[in-house]
Scaffold this motif. Structure first.
Motif: not given
Ligand code: 6PG
Length: 257
Positions: A146-147, A182, A45-46, A86, A74, A205, A154, A76, A152, A42-43
């Motif tokens: 993530g979410m 994206r 910050s998490t 990412n 995914d 969240k 991805a 940017r 959203h 995933s991308g």
């Molecule tokens: C991205 C992620 C995106 C991310 C969510 C949560 O490229 O930003 O794929 O879907 O998982 O935006 O982002 P955080 O982990 O920063 O809360």
């Protein structure tokens, strides 16, 4: 919703524990899989804390992590060395510190001039390298997600064209609310995965998560339309603060009906 869908919800104490539990699923897969696992990262910050947890594992675990084929779910619309990339997030926080060769990572070029063509190239590469899932899409063993605060996942953002993509695996997706493009896996590609792992933490969240788990959201958030045989939510107590144990248990039952 896919048939025989198993939904698990793991409530961790804090973001650090969300990262550790997320990482542990990859560590177990890398140790136990008979084939070289295919994993989409995933991308946002998490994942950073998850990468830190992985990079500090003992050498035997790191050896297993080197047999994994990594992709990104995914990206940017920036080149791979841009601070928002990412791919850069994974290279700098996982691959480099863990000594995982970059050849283990297949990445899209977010800086490509023709993003649609690059997305199609990357999607076709996934089809070449991965086994084919039940719906004809490439099948990942795990896709990490993530979410966002708008629900959203991805780069499937509310109101964007990629939400209605039924054929392609990976597409360029214009996100007007961010004023950018994206590149992202699509719902069909995500549905082919053996296991989706959604990792999120933090009070920001909590309200959206409560709407989703109690059904109040009624499908308005993109993340609600994920489907796969196994979906694991790994959330921390802050993100779960607007939910009681019964609501969490009922949400799990929904998927396992
Ligand atoms: C991205 C992620 C995106 C991310 C969510 C949560 O490229 O930003 O794929 O879907 O998982 O935006 O982002 P955080 O982990 O920063 O809360």
């Amino acid at each position: 919703m896919s048939e025989k869908q198993v939904i698990e919800v793991v409530v961790a104490s804090d973001a650090q524990q969300v990262a550790a539990k997320s990482a542990d699923l990859l560590i177990a897969l890398a140790a136990q899989s008979a084939h070289a696992p295919n994993v989409a990262l995933s991308g946002g910050s998490t994942p950073r804390a998850m990468y830190y947890h992985l990079a500090e594992q003992p050498s035997e675990v790191l050896g297993n992590l080197r047999r994994v084929n990594y992709f990104v779910g995914d990206e940017r619309s920036v080149h791979n060395y841009h601070e928002d990339s990412n791919v850069r997030l994974a290279v700098e926080n996982l691959f480099r510190p863990a000594g995982i060769p970059w050849r283990c990572l297949q990445a899209p070029d977010g800086g490509a001039k023709d993003l649609a063509a690059e997305a199609a190239r990357y999607g076709n590469l996934m089809k070449q390298l991965l086994p084919t899932g039940a719906n004809g899409q490439p099948q990942f063993d795990i896709v990490y997600l993530g979410m966002g605060g708008d629900g959203h996942t991805a780069s499937l953002f509310p109101g964007t064209r990629a939400l209605s993509e039924k054929q392609a695996t990976f597409v360029a997706n214009e996100v007007p609310q961010l004023g950018t493009w994206r590149l992202t896996l699509t719902y069909p590609a995500l549905a082919a995965a053996s296991h989706l792992v959604i990792s999120l933490a933090g009070a920001s969240k909590a309200d959206v998560l409560a709407e989703i788990f109690t059904g109040a959201a009624q499908g308005k958030y993109p993340i609600e339309h994920l489907s796969a045989p196994r979906i694991t939510w790994i959330i921390d107590e802050a993100a779960a603060a607007s939910l009681n144990p019964e609501q969490i248990a009922n949400y799990q039952k929904k998927g396992n009906a």
